[in-house]
Design a protein around this motif. Sequence first.
Motif, PDB file in Angstrom:
ATOM      1  N   GLY A 168      29.038  28.657  41.788  1.00 54.97           N
ATOM      2  CA  GLY A 168      29.721  28.761  43.008  1.00 54.97           C
ATOM      3  C   GLY A 168      30.011  30.299  43.347  1.00 54.97           C
ATOM      4  O   GLY A 168      30.136  31.262  42.342  1.00 54.97           O
ATOM      5  N   LYS A 169      30.849  30.624  44.248  1.00 53.15           N
ATOM      6  CA  LYS A 169      31.394  32.035  44.660  1.00 53.15           C
ATOM      7  C   LYS A 169      32.870  32.036  44.445  1.00 53.15           C
ATOM      8  O   LYS A 169      33.407  32.967  44.599  1.00 53.15           O
ATOM      9  CB  LYS A 169      31.161  32.158  46.219  1.00 53.15           C
ATOM     10  N   GLY A 170      33.388  31.218  43.822  1.00 52.61           N
ATOM     11  CA  GLY A 170      34.999  31.191  43.602  1.00 52.61           C
ATOM     12  C   GLY A 170      35.580  30.471  44.643  1.00 52.61           C
ATOM     13  O   GLY A 170      35.199  29.969  45.539  1.00 52.61           O
ATOM     14  N   SER A 171      36.953  30.686  44.615  1.00 47.97           N
ATOM     15  CA  SER A 171      37.997  30.110  45.530  1.00 47.97           C
ATOM     16  C   SER A 171      38.858  31.379  45.711  1.00 47.97           C
ATOM     17  O   SER A 171      39.367  32.223  45.284  1.00 47.97           O
ATOM     18  CB  SER A 171      38.923  29.165  44.660  1.00 47.97           C
ATOM     19  N   ASN A 172      39.282  31.200  47.260  1.00 46.71           N
ATOM     20  CA  ASN A 172      40.218  32.120  47.976  1.00 46.71           C
ATOM     21  C   ASN A 172      41.360  31.508  48.031  1.00 46.71           C
ATOM     22  O   ASN A 172      41.462  30.446  48.807  1.00 46.71           O
ATOM     23  CB  ASN A 172      39.601  32.719  49.159  1.00 46.71           C
ATOM     24  N   LYS A 173      42.545  32.106  47.632  1.00 43.56           N
ATOM     25  CA  LYS A 173      43.874  32.014  47.954  1.00 43.56           C
ATOM     26  C   LYS A 173      44.597  32.945  48.705  1.00 43.56           C
ATOM     27  O   LYS A 173      44.319  34.167  48.396  1.00 43.56           O
ATOM     28  CB  LYS A 173      44.456  31.352  46.378  1.00 43.56           C
ATOM     29  N   LYS A 174      45.906  32.444  48.857  1.00 46.01           N
ATOM     30  CA  LYS A 174      46.783  33.715  49.368  1.00 46.01           C
ATOM     31  C   LYS A 174      48.286  33.478  48.841  1.00 46.01           C
ATOM     32  O   LYS A 174      48.581  32.308  48.677  1.00 46.01           O
ATOM     33  CB  LYS A 174      46.870  33.309  51.026  1.00 46.01           C
ATOM     34  N   ILE A 175      48.982  34.478  48.733  1.00 37.99           N
ATOM     35  CA  ILE A 175      50.263  34.434  48.224  1.00 37.99           C
ATOM     36  C   ILE A 175      51.024  35.473  49.209  1.00 37.99           C
ATOM     37  O   ILE A 175      50.658  36.353  49.524  1.00 37.99           O
ATOM     38  CB  ILE A 175      50.592  34.766  46.892  1.00 37.99           C
ATOM     39  N   SER A 176      52.533  34.976  49.599  1.00 36.76           N
ATOM     40  CA  SER A 176      53.241  35.784  50.656  1.00 36.76           C
ATOM     41  C   SER A 176      54.187  36.606  49.709  1.00 36.76           C
ATOM     42  O   SER A 176      54.906  35.897  48.877  1.00 36.76           O
ATOM     43  CB  SER A 176      53.867  34.856  51.568  1.00 36.76           C
ATOM     44  N   TYR A 177      54.294  37.768  50.214  1.00 33.10           N
ATOM     45  CA  TYR A 177      55.225  38.559  49.238  1.00 33.10           C
ATOM     46  C   TYR A 177      56.272  39.566  50.489  1.00 33.10           C
ATOM     47  O   TYR A 177      55.557  40.121  51.433  1.00 33.10           O
ATOM     48  CB  TYR A 177      54.680  39.565  48.322  1.00 33.10           C
ATOM     49  N   THR A 178      57.401  39.558  50.232  1.00 29.95           N
ATOM     50  CA  THR A 178      58.257  39.907  51.014  1.00 29.95           C
ATOM     51  C   THR A 178      58.778  41.402  50.404  1.00 29.95           C
ATOM     52  O   THR A 178      59.246  41.341  49.376  1.00 29.95           O
ATOM     53  CB  THR A 178      59.523  39.287  51.500  1.00 29.95           C
ATOM     54  N   ASN A 179      59.025  42.436  51.404  1.00 32.13           N
ATOM     55  CA  ASN A 179      59.602  43.790  50.813  1.00 32.13           C
ATOM     56  C   ASN A 179      61.048  43.674  50.983  1.00 32.13           C
ATOM     57  O   ASN A 179      61.782  43.450  51.860  1.00 32.13           O
ATOM     58  CB  ASN A 179      59.010  44.775  51.649  1.00 32.13           C
ATOM     59  N   PRO A 180      61.849  43.746  49.773  1.00 26.62           N
ATOM     60  CA  PRO A 180      63.300  43.697  49.744  1.00 26.62           C
ATOM     61  C   PRO A 180      63.962  44.632  50.164  1.00 26.62           C
ATOM     62  O   PRO A 180      65.256  44.964  50.270  1.00 26.62           O
ATOM     63  CB  PRO A 180      63.672  42.958  48.378  1.00 26.62           C
TER      64      PRO A 180
END
Length: 952
Positions: free
Chosen positions: A868-880
């Motif tokens: 397959g082509k793999g899996s796409n995921k997301k992670i949120s990050y905040t600039n402190p």
Amino acid sequence: MSPQMPQPHGLDSQMAVPYAQSHIFAQSQPVMPQQYPMPSGPQGAGMMSAAPGMLQPMGSYQMEIGHMRDPATARLGMASPELQELPYTPVHAPIMATTQKSHSGQGLSRAAYARLYTAGFPPILDRHGEAPDVVDPADHVSFVASKEDNDYLQCNEITVQFLAFARMLTYEPSGQSKQHGTIFFTFQFYRFPQVTTERLLLGATEGDLSRDRKVLPCVLQKIDSEGSAAKFPPGYQVKYLVDPTFLKPGEGGLFTRHLSQQTLHLDVWDGDSLLLIGSCAVELKHLCRQGREAVQVTYELDVVTTEYSDDMPAMTGDLTRGGSVRPVGVNTVLKGRLHLRLANVGCLVDKKMLQSEPLPSTSKNKLLIAEGTGNSSFFGGSLSAGLAQSHNSALKRPNVFKAQHITETNREVASMLVTRRDKAAPQEDPTRDVDATKKRKMARMQAIRQLTGNEENQPQSYTSYKQLKQERMRDLKTIEMYRQQTKQDGIRNMLNSAITTDHIIHPSMGSPEFFEYVLKNPYNVQHTITVACDDPEVFVITDAREWRFFKQLNQVYSAVEEGMFNLQSSSQYQQIFLRPKESVSVPFKFLSFKADHSVKPQGPTDPFRPQPKKMGQESKSEDSLESRLVKIYFQTEDNKPISILSLQVEPVPHVIDQTFRFHHPEQSFLKKSIRLPPFQVLPGSTVGGTGLSQVFVRCSDVNVICETKPVQQGEPQDVFIKVAVGTSPQIKKFFVAIYTDPFLSKPIQIWQFCIHALQRVDVSCVEGQTSRFSLILRGTQASRLVRCFSSHPNEMQLQPRDPFMLAANAVHEIHVGVRPLQVGSKFLYINVVDVEYHQLVRTWLVCLTCKAPVISKAFELLLPVGGGKGSNKKISYTNPYPHRKVFNLRCNRNDLLQFKDTRIEIGSCESHTIGLRFAPAQNPGMVEILIFINDEDDKNEETFCVKAIYTM
């Protein structure tokens, strides 16, 4: 709260707890000052493992360290002034030696053979112009010595042909994988000098040459003076002609046996950076022709490198099962594959050479009978010093001696004579009698013609005749004085020749040669015979157990006499008491640990810039294999010899089972512990044996300390090595032989060690974060165009990257940035290379100590196994931060995780979504992937841990 006990030196806190519990005693009764308590109970009666409430303050009881007291003096209450050593083994990180696996690699497919034949490699042909027989590396080889000895093709032309090389396909962050470049090879065959090839270009890729789809083989091409591919056939080959003119007398059979047992070790180097890519080994047993005209075999060899680190000194796995032991801190990496072709073409021997110098067979008799009264094979000869030595030589010449003028046999006397000074002929070879007789007759005819011409044209006067007579009388007196001075030595040499026995041995490093000498007392009275020999490598076996062991090993069926030698004699030599006309067998052992320790400079040869050879350089490397003559004298009490054993030593190369290469800081001690594999997989061991309690080691360098310690049967055996490392960039080479018996009868393993001395730089860093430092590079006496290379480009970057001019005696600064991708210690290397002459200018050893980062967030992810082509995921990050900031995204597993954007810019207190793409995996399991969020200076801001679980 329990009191803190002092820990012994060298033990950690986990080891110190049972140590204190078993050796520290407490006494409940208070003791008076300057009194020593008498233990009234057993040793464990007052241990600290009692109830905690029973402990009293330190001043109310006496503490004693049991291992620092003598048991005899402890009962008397007296302290011993000497310390007793505990059975404590020094902690070294053990390195697992490889087992005796097959070094033959694997064969090629039919498509690969077809591609090799169409690539245009130089063909290998036999003496009839036909292709040699193709041998499969998987075929079993049954070596029959009689077939090789009776082969009429006694000349062997060995060809080593390098065809192609393939690097392993690795992921590069820049997207550019280094497939093309230059490489060169170093190896040594038999007792020929070490070969360092020229740089070879990795040319066009040929995917059909390898069965492994993870590599792309590149055909090797020669390089011209401009650095591009030369217009020559592809590949590179080295030929060795092994014929009777090269071999020593009787060495032909030893060479074929050497092929059946030896392993050829090859080192593969990067031609640009001069860094070691890896090493490979191939067995030479398939080169034994066994009566065939010619044979050839093609291999695909694994090029492997071993990385050592100073991590935890522990090993995992079952130590009693072979193949289950996994050493911690030792990492073996497959770097590529080498396509190699070996061939052996038989050739005829020149008949003239065989008639002039016949080669005797190797002396296999271990029981020698002394030349003496009743069995002497000496029939007389000449008193000339040059001819008297021919009786002791290995090649027996015809026992015919012709009268010769003294000026033809002795240059020293010829230079002292007046009348023959200008006519002194050079000393002729006694083997060419026909040429010497013809030259002598021609010289006499020329002298008669000159004398006749002088008498006809210019008659000699009375004065000149008188002067000539005086000169001849003076020459006659000189010759008479010389004969009187050398007569005694000549007669002594002649008499010694009548009692001299010749014997030829072919020893190798670490392998003893055993033989017995039957000595007879020729007198009618008893004598105490002294065995005199000043060679430190010749030993007289005085131990009856060792004598019996070697007789059984060499199948010598004669009696063993107990107490034959006078061991209480004050003489430095062994002595034997012989009755009248008595004969005894004297056992001898020749054991040498001399080896060639010379190392060539690191770098390829340049065919366009030939360098002149230094005087004595070749002879120095051949000292260990140089022939020599050892004489053993059997003398009576008045130092008169009754028999002489002339031992002709013809050394042969030894077998190398494994090669270790270490890079260590200069001017320090290298201490390593190498663990032997289980003995049931070693050659020569008994199947189903109970194991050994101790092995024995010897080193070819007396300045290297190597030792083993006895262990219980079934426990692993460790070999400890301690080497003093010189200054950078010296390379130290030595050999270690391992034996299973205390008599050192036969080595089961011979290891080769190469220690590279480098300048050390210690760096402490955090995983995923770049640490920067600078190095000072000093120029040489001449200006050079140099370039810096890193052994691990993914983890260590150098500035400047491009070539730069290093001025003579100038100072240049090199900026280094290190970003490790794994926790622990690791060794990296930096080479500064002259790009014009391809010479190593400077090298550094960078010792990394990497710590784990602080994990701020952890995630768990389930991913499917398969394509397959793999899996796409997301992670949120905040600039402190209260201002806009740029962040760089990195990870420790670039092969499994890729970012949508590796560089993001986030506003003040804003959030940003990081896009992740996970590559598919083929096997189920769990992998921890670290995501590093770094600032613009590549300093770690935060670290996320993603546990990726691949399930079916």
